[in-house]
Every structure is written in C-alpha cells, then in structure tokens.
Design a protein around this motif. Structure first.
Motif, mmCIF file in Angstrom:
data_model
loop_
_atom_site.group_PDB
_atom_site.id
_atom_site.type_symbol
_atom_site.label_atom_id
_atom_site.label_comp_id
_atom_site.label_asym_id
_atom_site.label_seq_id
_atom_site.Cartn_x
_atom_site.Cartn_y
_atom_site.Cartn_z
ATOM 1 N N GLN A 11 -1.832 63.965 64.322
ATOM 2 C CA GLN A 11 -1.529 65.580 64.223
ATOM 3 C C GLN A 11 -1.140 66.271 65.481
ATOM 4 O OE1 GLN A 11 -5.134 67.651 62.868
ATOM 5 N NE2 GLN A 11 -3.720 69.326 62.271
ATOM 6 N N TRP A 12 -1.422 65.866 66.656
ATOM 7 C CA TRP A 12 -1.164 66.272 67.949
ATOM 8 C C TRP A 12 0.400 66.464 67.856
ATOM 9 C CZ3 TRP A 12 2.039 64.332 71.772
ATOM 10 C CH2 TRP A 12 2.513 63.097 71.665
ATOM 11 N N LEU A 13 1.234 65.562 67.129
ATOM 12 C CA LEU A 13 2.626 65.516 67.414
ATOM 13 C C LEU A 13 3.205 66.749 66.918
ATOM 14 C CD1 LEU A 13 3.583 61.940 65.852
ATOM 15 C CD2 LEU A 13 4.201 62.787 68.193
ATOM 16 N N SER A 14 2.671 67.400 65.960
ATOM 17 C CA SER A 14 3.035 68.653 65.508
ATOM 18 C C SER A 14 2.336 69.900 66.121
ATOM 19 C CB SER A 14 2.723 68.746 63.841
ATOM 20 O OG SER A 14 1.456 68.588 63.319
ATOM 21 N N GLU A 15 0.990 69.703 66.110
ATOM 22 C CA GLU A 15 0.361 71.020 66.640
ATOM 23 C C GLU A 15 0.582 71.151 68.174
ATOM 24 O OE1 GLU A 15 -1.265 73.157 64.485
ATOM 25 O OE2 GLU A 15 -0.225 71.701 63.117
ATOM 26 N N SER A 16 0.229 70.118 68.936
ATOM 27 C CA SER A 16 0.580 70.159 70.404
ATOM 28 C C SER A 16 1.834 70.576 70.778
ATOM 29 C CB SER A 16 -0.064 69.037 71.044
ATOM 30 O OG SER A 16 -1.385 68.858 70.896
ATOM 31 N N THR A 17 2.776 70.152 69.962
ATOM 32 C CA THR A 17 4.247 70.089 70.410
ATOM 33 C C THR A 17 4.834 71.550 69.764
ATOM 34 O OG1 THR A 17 4.555 67.829 69.968
ATOM 35 C CG2 THR A 17 6.663 69.322 69.913
ATOM 36 N N ALA A 18 4.228 71.958 68.653
ATOM 37 C CA ALA A 18 4.552 73.243 68.303
ATOM 38 C C ALA A 18 3.897 74.423 69.403
ATOM 39 C CB ALA A 18 3.843 73.756 66.990
ATOM 40 N N GLU A 19 2.635 74.274 69.772
ATOM 41 C CA GLU A 19 2.108 75.207 70.948
ATOM 42 C C GLU A 19 2.878 74.982 72.013
ATOM 43 O OE1 GLU A 19 -0.889 77.612 72.606
ATOM 44 O OE2 GLU A 19 -0.359 77.222 70.315
ATOM 45 N N TYR A 20 3.287 73.905 72.560
ATOM 46 C CA TYR A 20 4.209 73.889 73.938
ATOM 47 C C TYR A 20 5.716 74.465 73.752
ATOM 48 C CZ TYR A 20 6.117 71.971 78.188
ATOM 49 O OH TYR A 20 6.904 72.014 79.213
ATOM 50 N N TYR A 21 6.235 74.196 72.767
ATOM 51 C CA TYR A 21 7.527 74.558 72.389
ATOM 52 C C TYR A 21 7.649 76.120 72.198
ATOM 53 C CZ TYR A 21 10.632 70.517 72.519
ATOM 54 O OH TYR A 21 11.075 69.551 73.005
ATOM 55 N N SER A 22 6.462 76.823 71.366
ATOM 56 C CA SER A 22 6.647 78.160 71.373
ATOM 57 C C SER A 22 6.153 78.851 72.753
ATOM 58 C CB SER A 22 5.488 78.693 70.360
ATOM 59 O OG SER A 22 4.172 78.339 70.973
ATOM 60 N N ALA A 23 5.369 78.354 73.385
ATOM 61 C CA ALA A 23 5.259 79.073 74.639
ATOM 62 C C ALA A 23 6.669 78.855 75.758
ATOM 63 C CB ALA A 23 4.152 78.236 75.573
ATOM 64 N N PHE A 24 7.094 77.781 75.865
ATOM 65 C CA PHE A 24 8.456 77.435 76.245
ATOM 66 C C PHE A 24 9.480 78.527 75.826
ATOM 67 C CE2 PHE A 24 12.670 75.657 76.494
ATOM 68 C CZ PHE A 24 12.863 75.205 78.183
ATOM 69 N N ALA A 25 9.580 78.836 74.515
ATOM 70 C CA ALA A 25 10.449 79.783 73.913
ATOM 71 C C ALA A 25 10.278 81.182 74.421
ATOM 72 C CB ALA A 25 10.628 79.652 72.539
ATOM 73 N N MET A 26 9.076 81.516 74.412
ATOM 74 C CA MET A 26 8.578 82.868 74.948
ATOM 75 C C MET A 26 8.903 82.852 76.547
ATOM 76 S SD MET A 26 7.527 84.510 72.273
ATOM 77 C CE MET A 26 6.473 85.733 72.843
ATOM 78 N N GLY A 27 8.718 81.816 77.148
ATOM 79 C CA GLY A 27 8.923 81.998 78.507
ATOM 80 C C GLY A 27 10.389 82.120 78.822
ATOM 81 N N SER A 28 11.378 81.421 78.059
ATOM 82 C CA SER A 28 12.817 81.314 78.094
ATOM 83 C C SER A 28 13.396 82.699 77.587
ATOM 84 C CB SER A 28 13.411 80.249 77.307
ATOM 85 O OG SER A 28 12.927 78.854 77.717
ATOM 86 N N ILE A 29 12.980 83.331 76.469
ATOM 87 C CA ILE A 29 13.618 84.425 75.820
ATOM 88 C C ILE A 29 12.782 85.674 76.253
ATOM 89 C CG2 ILE A 29 13.563 85.628 73.485
ATOM 90 C CD1 ILE A 29 13.386 83.028 72.207
ATOM 91 N N ILE A 30 11.526 85.747 76.502
ATOM 92 C CA ILE A 30 11.024 87.116 76.948
ATOM 93 C C ILE A 30 10.923 87.203 78.504
ATOM 94 C CG2 ILE A 30 8.965 88.743 76.905
ATOM 95 C CD1 ILE A 30 8.433 87.586 73.852
ATOM 96 N N SER A 31 10.168 86.191 78.940
ATOM 97 C CA SER A 31 9.871 86.222 80.377
ATOM 98 C C SER A 31 9.247 84.949 80.867
ATOM 99 C CB SER A 31 8.927 87.283 80.846
ATOM 100 O OG SER A 31 8.272 87.382 82.234
ATOM 101 N N PRO A 32 9.737 84.468 82.122
ATOM 102 C CA PRO A 32 8.984 83.254 82.630
ATOM 103 C C PRO A 32 7.381 83.234 82.700
ATOM 104 C CG PRO A 32 10.806 83.614 83.867
ATOM 105 C CD PRO A 32 10.575 84.834 83.022
#
Length: 155
Positions: A11-32
């Motif tokens: 399950q970590w493959l979906s949950e941890s990855t989704a958590e990481y990628y969403s934070a990465f996207a927010m950091g890229s789109i909104i602000s570091p």
C-alpha cells in the motif's frame, strides 16, 4: 492508483507516493515553501515511529497505537523515504523511475519488489541494501533528520 498494489504490504506504493507527489506539486506550483512545510510536517509526525516500524509492514501493526503508527509510517516515513531516494538517484532518474513504473504496470497489480528491480535496472547497481534499511527495515534515511529549510535539489 494507476498501478494497483497486490496486497496490504504494498500500500505504501500508492499512499506514500501520492503524499510525496502532492507536496512536490504544491511546492512547484504554489511556492517552494509548501514542499518545505510538508517535509517539516512529515518529520514531526514521523517522530512517533522513528526506528520502530517498517514502512513495508505498516498494515501489519497491532495494538492500541497501531492506527496512528500506520498513518505515521505511510504518510510521514514513506514520503521521507521517497525524498531520500530522490536525493540518492537525482531528479531525472527518480522521476524517470516512477514514470516508467506507472507506464510498465498501468492498471496491473504490482508488488514492491518491482520498484526495487526497476531501481536496480535504471541505476545499474544493487539497491537491495538501501531498500532493506529504509523500506523493509526500521531505519530512517538521513534526510529525515535534517531541518526543512536545508533542502537542496539534486540534479
């Protein structure tokens, strides 16, 4: 959920990855700062399970604290492990790894061992020891102990 996990241990493959990628996207789109804040939150939340739990076995926990520990493993340690892998591989290889993973296993059930094999193929190096320590074992990568403001991108 493009690549579906085969059993609860994956399950970590979906949950941890989704958590990481969403934070990465927010950091890229909104602000570091969005990504830095997520890193800080993961470090704080992860303290409860530091050196006590395997990310891979998060769904095997039992007892009074199992639910909270599982959450901390999947949504704090997991993203920190992924961040450490990104720093280890570099941005290009890390993002290539996960893009290739999703393309290869699109709409298929997949086990954690496949990401290990793909990492080793991409890097032409044995990564079993790395995954044994941080994913299957209870160790935390160094990046989990750093202050949020000290993150630097590795190209």
């Amino acid at each position: 959920h493009v690549a579906k996990w085969s059993n609860a241990d994956d399950q970590w493959l979906s949950e941890s990855t989704a958590e990481y990628y969403s934070a990465f996207a927010m950091g890229s789109i909104i602000s570091p700062n969005e990504f830095k804040e997520a890193m800080s939150d993961w470090r704080v939340m992860g303290r409860r399970v530091k050196d006590r739990g395997s990310l891979f076995l998060a769904n095997q926990l039992a007892g009074d604290e199992a639910r909270a520990d599982r959450y901390a493993l999947l949504y704090a340690k997991g993203p920190l492990v992924l961040h450490a892998l990104r720093r280890e591989l570099g941005d290009d290889k890390f993002f290539t790894l996960f893009k290739s993973f999703l393309t290869t296993f699109k709409m298929q059930h997949v086990e954690t061992g496949e990401i290990v094999k793909m990492t080793e193929w991409l890097m032409q190096k044995d990564y079993s020891f790395w995954y044994e320590r941080y994913l299957f074992g209870v160790e935390w990568p160094e990046v989990a102990d750093r202050k949020a403001g000290g993150e630097k991108r590795k190209n």
